[in-house]
Design a protein around this motif. Sequence first.
Motif, PDB file in Angstrom:
ATOM      1  N   SER A  53      54.381  18.097  -4.842  1.00  0.00           N
ATOM      2  CA  SER A  53      53.205  17.372  -5.326  1.00  0.00           C
ATOM      3  C   SER A  53      53.608  16.234  -6.256  1.00  0.00           C
ATOM      4  CB  SER A  53      52.239  18.324  -6.033  1.00  0.00           C
ATOM      5  OG  SER A  53      52.860  18.977  -7.124  1.00  0.00           O
ATOM      6  N   LEU A  54      54.585  16.477  -7.111  1.00  0.00           N
ATOM      7  CA  LEU A  54      55.053  15.425  -8.015  1.00  0.00           C
ATOM      8  C   LEU A  54      55.754  14.311  -7.245  1.00  0.00           C
ATOM      9  CD1 LEU A  54      56.405  17.616 -10.953  1.00  0.00           C
ATOM     10  CD2 LEU A  54      54.371  16.154 -10.974  1.00  0.00           C
ATOM     11  N   SER A  55      56.556  14.690  -6.256  1.00  0.00           N
ATOM     12  CA  SER A  55      57.254  13.691  -5.447  1.00  0.00           C
ATOM     13  C   SER A  55      56.258  12.820  -4.692  1.00  0.00           C
ATOM     14  CB  SER A  55      58.202  14.385  -4.466  1.00  0.00           C
ATOM     15  OG  SER A  55      58.833  13.446  -3.620  1.00  0.00           O
ATOM     16  N   HIS A  56      55.215  13.448  -4.164  1.00  0.00           N
ATOM     17  CA  HIS A  56      54.200  12.702  -3.418  1.00  0.00           C
ATOM     18  C   HIS A  56      53.509  11.678  -4.315  1.00  0.00           C
ATOM     19  CE1 HIS A  56      51.029  11.838  -0.549  1.00  0.00           C
ATOM     20  NE2 HIS A  56      50.141  12.074  -1.500  1.00  0.00           N
ATOM     21  N   ILE A  57      53.184  12.072  -5.523  1.00  0.00           N
ATOM     22  CA  ILE A  57      52.502  11.164  -6.445  1.00  0.00           C
ATOM     23  C   ILE A  57      53.431  10.037  -6.893  1.00  0.00           C
ATOM     24  CG2 ILE A  57      51.480  10.985  -8.755  1.00  0.00           C
ATOM     25  CD1 ILE A  57      50.395  13.847  -8.328  1.00  0.00           C
ATOM     26  N   LEU A  58      54.638  10.381  -7.292  1.00  0.00           N
ATOM     27  CA  LEU A  58      55.556   9.391  -7.854  1.00  0.00           C
ATOM     28  C   LEU A  58      56.096   8.411  -6.806  1.00  0.00           C
ATOM     29  CD1 LEU A  58      57.465  11.779 -10.268  1.00  0.00           C
ATOM     30  CD2 LEU A  58      56.061   9.819 -10.954  1.00  0.00           C
ATOM     31  N   ASN A  59      56.123   8.826  -5.546  1.00  0.00           N
ATOM     32  CA  ASN A  59      56.665   7.957  -4.497  1.00  0.00           C
ATOM     33  C   ASN A  59      55.592   7.262  -3.668  1.00  0.00           C
ATOM     34  OD1 ASN A  59      59.727   8.337  -4.480  1.00  0.00           O
ATOM     35  ND2 ASN A  59      59.013  10.459  -4.520  1.00  0.00           N
ATOM     36  N   ALA A  94      57.163  19.518 -14.279  1.00  0.00           N
ATOM     37  CA  ALA A  94      56.112  20.472 -13.920  1.00  0.00           C
ATOM     38  C   ALA A  94      55.840  21.427 -15.078  1.00  0.00           C
ATOM     39  CB  ALA A  94      56.516  21.247 -12.672  1.00  0.00           C
ATOM     40  N   GLN A  95      56.904  21.861 -15.749  1.00  0.00           N
ATOM     41  CA  GLN A  95      56.743  22.767 -16.885  1.00  0.00           C
ATOM     42  C   GLN A  95      56.031  22.066 -18.041  1.00  0.00           C
ATOM     43  OE1 GLN A  95      57.536  26.167 -17.029  1.00  0.00           O
ATOM     44  NE2 GLN A  95      56.230  25.905 -18.841  1.00  0.00           N
ATOM     45  N   LYS A  96      56.396  20.813 -18.289  1.00  0.00           N
ATOM     46  CA  LYS A  96      55.768  20.043 -19.367  1.00  0.00           C
ATOM     47  C   LYS A  96      54.272  19.872 -19.110  1.00  0.00           C
ATOM     48  CE  LYS A  96      55.671  17.200 -22.953  1.00  0.00           C
ATOM     49  NZ  LYS A  96      55.805  17.701 -24.354  1.00  0.00           N
TER      50      LYS A  96
END
Length: 247
Positions: free
Chosen positions: A220-226, A199-201
Motif C-alpha cells: 500500500s505504501l509503495s503504491h501511494i509513493l510510486n 508503516a509502524q510510524k
Amino acid sequence: MNVVIWARVSSREQKEGYSIDAQLRACRDRAIKNGWTVEREFVVAESAKRGAERVAFNEMFRWVKANAKREGIKAILSHKLDRVCRNMRDAVRLQELEDVCGVQLSFVDNQFGPGAAGALSFNVMAAVAQYYSDNLRSEVLKGMDEKVRQGWPTGLALFGYLNVADKNEPVQPHPEESKAVVRIFNLYATGQYTFKSLAQKLADEGFIYRPSTPRFCRSSLSHILNNRFYAGELHRNGNVHQGSTGF
C-alpha cells in the motif's frame, strides 16, 4: 412450449428508470398469455460487475444448448432484440441455437416474420444494436478522455480522495485519508524510513489505511509513493495530463 427468459439492463439505463423488473414482468406476461412454461430466467445488471453481461450470456447459451432437447426448450424470450443481442457475433451464435437445437428467439416488442424477409429484418436490427453499442462505447471513452484532459481521474478515487456528485470538482480530498497521504510523503522524504518503519510510524500516530485493513503495509505504501497521480499527473493512452486534484 417451454422457454427461457433473458433480461438485461445497463447501469446507465437503470439511472434512467429502465428496470429489470419491468422486463421480467413483460416477458412473464407474454409467456402466460401464450401458454408457455418458463423453465429458467437469466438476469444481468451490468453495474453489478464488469463483464457480467458476457459471463451471463455465455452461461445462458451453454445451458440452453445443453438442455434444449431434455427440457423441451423452444425459445429464448426477451423484451427486445437489443436486450439479448448487441453485436453480430451474438446474433450468429443465437442463430446457431435455432439451427442446431431448434431454439428460436421471441420478443415482447420486436417480431420477425418467417423466411428470408424475417431473417433480413433480424440481421438489420442486430446490426443497428451493434452500432448503438459501439457508438455508446465510443462516447463513453470520449467522455473519459475529456475528463482526464480537464485534470480529473476516471473511475474510483484513489486513497486520499473521494468521488463526489460535483461536475466542477468530481474528485475531492478525503478529510482523513488526505492527512495520511501528506504524512506519508513528508516522512518518507526525510530518507529515515523504510516501508516497514514507516508503516509502524503511521500506526503509532493513529493513521488507518482501510477499516478492514487498518495497518499500512509495504504494497500500500509503495503504491501511494510510486503513483504519479499524487504528484499531480494523470496518465492516459500514453499522454500525461496535469491533474486538478490537490491537498
